[in-house]
Design a protein around this motif. Structure first.
Motif, PDB file in Angstrom:
ATOM      1  N   VAL A   1       5.258  13.587   1.633  1.00 19.64           N
ATOM      2  CA  VAL A   1       6.003  12.745   0.699  1.00 19.64           C
ATOM      3  C   VAL A   1       5.458  11.330   0.851  1.00 19.64           C
ATOM      4  O   VAL A   1       5.380  10.805   1.961  1.00 19.64           O
ATOM      5  N   THR A   2       5.068  10.729  -0.263  1.00 19.06           N
ATOM      6  CA  THR A   2       4.470   9.401  -0.249  1.00 19.06           C
ATOM      7  C   THR A   2       5.240   8.475  -1.175  1.00 19.06           C
ATOM      8  O   THR A   2       5.537   8.835  -2.308  1.00 19.06           O
ATOM      9  N   ASN A   3       5.550   7.292  -0.675  1.00 19.33           N
ATOM     10  CA  ASN A   3       6.094   6.232  -1.520  1.00 19.33           C
ATOM     11  C   ASN A   3       4.890   5.410  -1.949  1.00 19.33           C
ATOM     12  O   ASN A   3       4.240   4.767  -1.131  1.00 19.33           O
ATOM     13  N   THR A   4       4.567   5.447  -3.238  1.00 18.72           N
ATOM     14  CA  THR A   4       3.392   4.742  -3.745  1.00 18.72           C
ATOM     15  C   THR A   4       3.627   3.243  -3.810  1.00 18.72           C
ATOM     16  O   THR A   4       2.686   2.475  -3.946  1.00 18.72           O
ATOM     17  N   HIS A   5       4.867   2.828  -3.745  1.00 14.51           N
ATOM     18  CA  HIS A   5       5.293   1.432  -3.900  1.00 14.51           C
ATOM     19  C   HIS A   5       4.879   0.870  -5.262  1.00 14.51           C
ATOM     20  O   HIS A   5       4.827  -0.345  -5.434  1.00 14.51           O
ATOM     21  N   GLN A   6       4.621   1.755  -6.211  1.00 16.19           N
ATOM     22  CA  GLN A   6       4.394   1.318  -7.593  1.00 16.19           C
ATOM     23  C   GLN A   6       5.754   1.137  -8.234  1.00 16.19           C
ATOM     24  O   GLN A   6       6.604   2.014  -8.159  1.00 16.19           O
ATOM     25  N   ARG A   7       5.951  -0.013  -8.845  1.00 22.86           N
ATOM     26  CA  ARG A   7       7.225  -0.306  -9.490  1.00 22.86           C
ATOM     27  C   ARG A   7       7.155   0.059 -10.960  1.00 22.86           C
ATOM     28  O   ARG A   7       6.172  -0.199 -11.627  1.00 22.86           O
ATOM     29  N   GLY A   8       8.231   0.637 -11.428  1.00 26.82           N
ATOM     30  CA  GLY A   8       8.310   1.014 -12.826  1.00 26.82           C
ATOM     31  C   GLY A   8       9.448   0.287 -13.508  1.00 26.82           C
ATOM     32  O   GLY A   8       9.961  -0.720 -13.009  1.00 26.82           O
ATOM     33  N   LEU A   9       9.829   0.809 -14.617  1.00 28.93           N
ATOM     34  CA  LEU A   9      10.930   0.262 -15.383  1.00 28.93           C
ATOM     35  C   LEU A   9      12.204   0.338 -14.544  1.00 28.93           C
ATOM     36  O   LEU A   9      12.423   1.293 -13.814  1.00 28.93           O
ATOM     37  N   PHE A  10      13.036  -0.669 -14.631  1.00 23.80           N
ATOM     38  CA  PHE A  10      14.296  -0.753 -13.885  1.00 23.80           C
ATOM     39  C   PHE A  10      14.068  -0.778 -12.371  1.00 23.80           C
ATOM     40  O   PHE A  10      14.870  -0.289 -11.599  1.00 23.80           O
ATOM     41  N   ILE A  11      12.937  -1.276 -11.917  1.00 28.43           N
ATOM     42  CA  ILE A  11      12.612  -1.519 -10.519  1.00 28.43           C
ATOM     43  C   ILE A  11      12.512  -0.209  -9.715  1.00 28.43           C
ATOM     44  O   ILE A  11      12.614  -0.215  -8.508  1.00 28.43           O
ATOM     45  N   GLY A  12      12.336   0.921 -10.352  1.00 28.34           N
ATOM     46  CA  GLY A  12      12.179   2.172  -9.630  1.00 28.34           C
ATOM     47  C   GLY A  12      10.830   2.228  -8.930  1.00 28.34           C
ATOM     48  O   GLY A  12       9.882   1.574  -9.347  1.00 28.34           O
ATOM     49  N   GLU A  13      10.748   2.985  -7.840  1.00 26.37           N
ATOM     50  CA  GLU A  13       9.490   3.179  -7.132  1.00 26.37           C
ATOM     51  C   GLU A  13       9.064   4.632  -7.283  1.00 26.37           C
ATOM     52  O   GLU A  13       9.885   5.537  -7.218  1.00 26.37           O
ATOM     53  N   LEU A  14       7.760   4.833  -7.469  1.00 25.77           N
ATOM     54  CA  LEU A  14       7.221   6.165  -7.670  1.00 25.77           C
ATOM     55  C   LEU A  14       7.059   6.873  -6.328  1.00 25.77           C
ATOM     56  O   LEU A  14       6.340   6.403  -5.454  1.00 25.77           O
ATOM     57  N   ILE A  15       7.736   8.015  -6.198  1.00 26.81           N
ATOM     58  CA  ILE A  15       7.672   8.843  -5.002  1.00 26.81           C
ATOM     59  C   ILE A  15       6.927  10.115  -5.384  1.00 26.81           C
ATOM     60  O   ILE A  15       7.190  10.699  -6.433  1.00 26.81           O
ATOM     61  N   GLN A  16       5.994  10.539  -4.526  1.00 24.54           N
ATOM     62  CA  GLN A  16       5.195  11.730  -4.819  1.00 24.54           C
ATOM     63  C   GLN A  16       5.266  12.725  -3.673  1.00 24.54           C
ATOM     64  O   GLN A  16       5.333  12.340  -2.511  1.00 24.54           O
ATOM     65  N   ILE A  17       5.204  14.008  -4.043  1.00 28.05           N
ATOM     66  CA  ILE A  17       5.060  15.083  -3.070  1.00 28.05           C
ATOM     67  C   ILE A  17       3.712  15.732  -3.347  1.00 28.05           C
ATOM     68  O   ILE A  17       3.437  16.131  -4.472  1.00 28.05           O
ATOM     69  N   ARG A  18       2.872  15.802  -2.306  1.00 30.37           N
ATOM     70  CA  ARG A  18       1.541  16.400  -2.435  1.00 30.37           C
ATOM     71  C   ARG A  18       1.408  17.540  -1.437  1.00 30.37           C
ATOM     72  O   ARG A  18       1.957  17.482  -0.345  1.00 30.37           O
TER      73      ARG A  18
ATOM     74  N   GLU B   1       0.838  -1.193   0.000  1.00 33.75           N
ATOM     75  CA  GLU B   1       0.000   0.000   0.000  1.00 33.75           C
ATOM     76  C   GLU B   1       0.879   1.251   0.000  1.00 33.75           C
ATOM     77  O   GLU B   1       1.994   1.224   0.526  1.00 33.75           O
ATOM     78  N   PRO B   2       0.384   2.357  -0.542  1.00 34.55           N
ATOM     79  CA  PRO B   2       1.139   3.618  -0.467  1.00 34.55           C
ATOM     80  C   PRO B   2       1.420   3.990   0.987  1.00 34.55           C
ATOM     81  O   PRO B   2       0.623   3.689   1.879  1.00 34.55           O
ATOM     82  N   GLU B   3       2.549   4.633   1.206  1.00 37.05           N
ATOM     83  CA  GLU B   3       2.989   4.938   2.569  1.00 37.05           C
ATOM     84  C   GLU B   3       3.478   6.380   2.645  1.00 37.05           C
ATOM     85  O   GLU B   3       4.295   6.808   1.837  1.00 37.05           O
ATOM     86  N   VAL B   4       2.960   7.127   3.605  1.00 36.10           N
ATOM     87  CA  VAL B   4       3.434   8.488   3.829  1.00 36.10           C
ATOM     88  C   VAL B   4       4.794   8.395   4.513  1.00 36.10           C
ATOM     89  O   VAL B   4       4.930   7.776   5.567  1.00 36.10           O
ATOM     90  N   VAL B   5       5.782   8.987   3.876  1.00 37.73           N
ATOM     91  CA  VAL B   5       7.156   8.917   4.362  1.00 37.73           C
ATOM     92  C   VAL B   5       7.424  10.038   5.365  1.00 37.73           C
ATOM     93  O   VAL B   5       7.957   9.802   6.439  1.00 37.73           O
ATOM     94  N   ALA B   6       7.061  11.251   4.989  1.00 37.18           N
ATOM     95  CA  ALA B   6       7.368  12.409   5.826  1.00 37.18           C
ATOM     96  C   ALA B   6       6.457  13.560   5.448  1.00 37.18           C
ATOM     97  O   ALA B   6       5.852  13.565   4.378  1.00 37.18           O
ATOM     98  N   GLN B   7       6.381  14.522   6.336  1.00 35.33           N
ATOM     99  CA  GLN B   7       5.719  15.788   6.055  1.00 35.33           C
ATOM    100  C   GLN B   7       6.732  16.887   6.322  1.00 35.33           C
ATOM    101  O   GLN B   7       7.535  16.789   7.251  1.00 35.33           O
ATOM    102  N   PHE B   8       6.690  17.927   5.496  1.00 36.48           N
ATOM    103  CA  PHE B   8       7.610  19.046   5.683  1.00 36.48           C
ATOM    104  C   PHE B   8       6.936  20.314   5.206  1.00 36.48           C
ATOM    105  O   PHE B   8       5.944  20.274   4.473  1.00 36.48           O
ATOM    106  N   GLU B   9       7.479  21.431   5.634  1.00 35.49           N
ATOM    107  CA  GLU B   9       6.920  22.724   5.276  1.00 35.49           C
ATOM    108  C   GLU B   9       7.888  23.443   4.353  1.00 35.49           C
ATOM    109  O   GLU B   9       9.104  23.408   4.556  1.00 35.49           O
TER     110      GLU B   9
END
Length: 155
Positions: A52-69, A36-44
């Motif tokens: 900052v969320t690690n979606t744990h979605q795997r992409g090409l070359f085993i990369g993981e999608l990281i998002q800032i919302r 499941e997606p996981e909130v890594v940290a919050q910052f101002e």
């Protein structure tokens, strides 16, 4: 002689990869489980709260999608990281990969990239240009012989 060994090595590798593991014959095969997606940290930053969320979605070359919302849930920036394990709440909390100050510098640098306004030109509007330049690398620009300079790679 190389022409003989290359196909032989490929055939052996294919047979080895196709064979089921025999070290634990009474255990069922392990299947891939999507985390499941996981909130890594919050910052101002600039008075705005970001997550900052690690979606744990795997992409090409085993990369993981990281998002800032932002605090409203709108996507501020995202990127693929081959160091996905470093962008987990546990790694952030225990400073497994970097200090928390370094993590915050990484997050801020990605926010600064997100606020980059690409040069206009080529008849594209700014939003489409940004999306285009995000996925059009300087290497692709050079190889293609492109002279439009839409992404400011010519300088």
């Amino acid at each position: 002689m190389k022409a003989f060994f290359l196909p032989l090595a490929a055939a052996i590798a294919a047979l080895w990869a196709a064979a089921p593991a025999q070290s634990h014959p009474n255990h069922a095969a392990v299947s891939w489980k999507q985390m499941e997606p996981e909130v890594v940290a919050q910052f101002e930053s600039d008075g705005e709260l970001y997550s900052v969320t690690n979606t744990h979605q795997r992409g090409l070359f085993i990369g993981e999608l990281i998002q800032i919302r932002d605090s409203h849930g709108a996507l501020a920036h995202q990127w693929w990281s081959i160091h996905g394990w470093c962008f987990t709440a546990h790694a952030y909390e225990h400073q497994a990969c970097w200090s928390q100050a370094h993590y915050l510098n990484i997050f801020a640098s990605y926010l600064n990239r997100a606020s980059f306004t690409p040069p206009t030109g080529g008849g594209l509007n700014t939003e489409n240009e940004y999306v285009f330049c995000e996925h059009y690398t300087k290497l692709e620009y050079k190889i293609s012989g492109d002279t439009s300079d839409v992404c400011d790679y010519g300088s």
